[in-house]
Design a protein around this motif. Structure first.
Motif: not given
Length: 255
Positions: A74-83, A208-211, A231-242
């Motif tokens: 987990r420490a190697t995947s989607h790291v910038p998004e997780k930060r 808190a979690g990635v898309h 819920i805190v996530t990134s813009t990679l989750l579509p606005a409609s789904e959020a």
């Protein structure tokens, strides 16, 4: 390596996805000696069975009762998004004085992003406790119990009993999957018990979690989406789904 039956192919696809973190349609077609459309059909079947999630041009494995990624992976995947997600989650601290920080890599990043002011932090995670030990203002309570090797977090009745004695201002919770229908899920019943107890103990709960967590369903449900304040996530989750998640109660923050 041509494989004869769809069942054998699909088993091999799941094995490769779990070993490497994702699979690519073109590469699989070449490796398995079949057409890309055959691979796409296999991936659709595997997605229907909840074993993978399809992406543009490939798929990645869904964590389940039989498979869970390690903290190291987990420490190697989607790291910038997780930060980004962790920093935005830490900003929701408000006037909380007691905080629960869940196991997992994103919660560990939240712990590192917490402001240096007096806080009492409760956690089952050895890495979170270690990270916060550097923060002179934080008083860290590490929940005792059996340590799970893959995640370096404590579980079982010792952990939940200690946690049940607390009233916590804010819990930062992670999950292996979150869906509108099934809520927050995780593969291991022992982990699920700790998370459920943390949700019960907390006045406010933030997920808190990635898309990639969204729409994924694992084995054990420990909370409904409606139990979350945010819920805190990134813009990679579509606005409609959020928006669909926000209709169930929580504020959804995309960063």
């Amino acid at each position: 390596m041509a494989t004869s039956s769809a069942e054998e192919r699909q088993r091999e696809i799941v094995r490769v996805a779990r070993a490497t973190g994702s699979v690519d349609v073109t590469a699989l077609a070449a490796e398995l000696g079949v057409a890309k459309e055959t691979v796409r059909r296999d991936l659709r079947a595997l997605e229907d069975h909840g074993l993978v999630r399809r992406t543009h041009g490939g798929a990645y494995p869904v964590e389940s009762a039989g498979f869970e990624t390690t903290l190291a992976f987990r420490a190697t995947s989607h790291v910038p998004e997780k930060r980004r997600v962790a920093a935005a989650a830490a900003e929701l601290l408000g006037d909380a004085e007691t905080v629960f920080v869940d196991e997992g890599f994103t919660p560990q990043l939240i712990a590192e992003a917490l402001p240096h002011r007096p806080l009492t932090v409760v956690t089952a995670s050895l890495p979170v406790a270690g990270a916060l030990a550097q923060n002179d203002n934080a008083s860290v309570l590490l929940l005792g119990g059996r340590v799970r090797s893959g995640t370096l977090a404590t579980v079982d009745h010792w952990t939940t009993k200690m946690l049940s004695g607390f009233v916590i201002d804010l819990a930062f919770i992670g999950a292996n999957g979150i869906s509108r229908e099934h809520g927050l899920t995780t593969p291991d019943p022992a982990v699920s018990e700790v998370k459920a107890q943390a949700v019960r103990a907390a006045r406010r709960v933030v997920f808190a979690g990635v898309h990639t967590k969204f729409g994924a369903v694992s084995f054990c449900r420990f909370a409904e989406v409606g139990a979350l304040e945010a819920i805190v996530t990134s813009t990679l989750l579509p606005a409609s789904e959020a928006h669909r998640y926000s209709l169930l109660g929580p504020q959804v923050i995309r960063v």
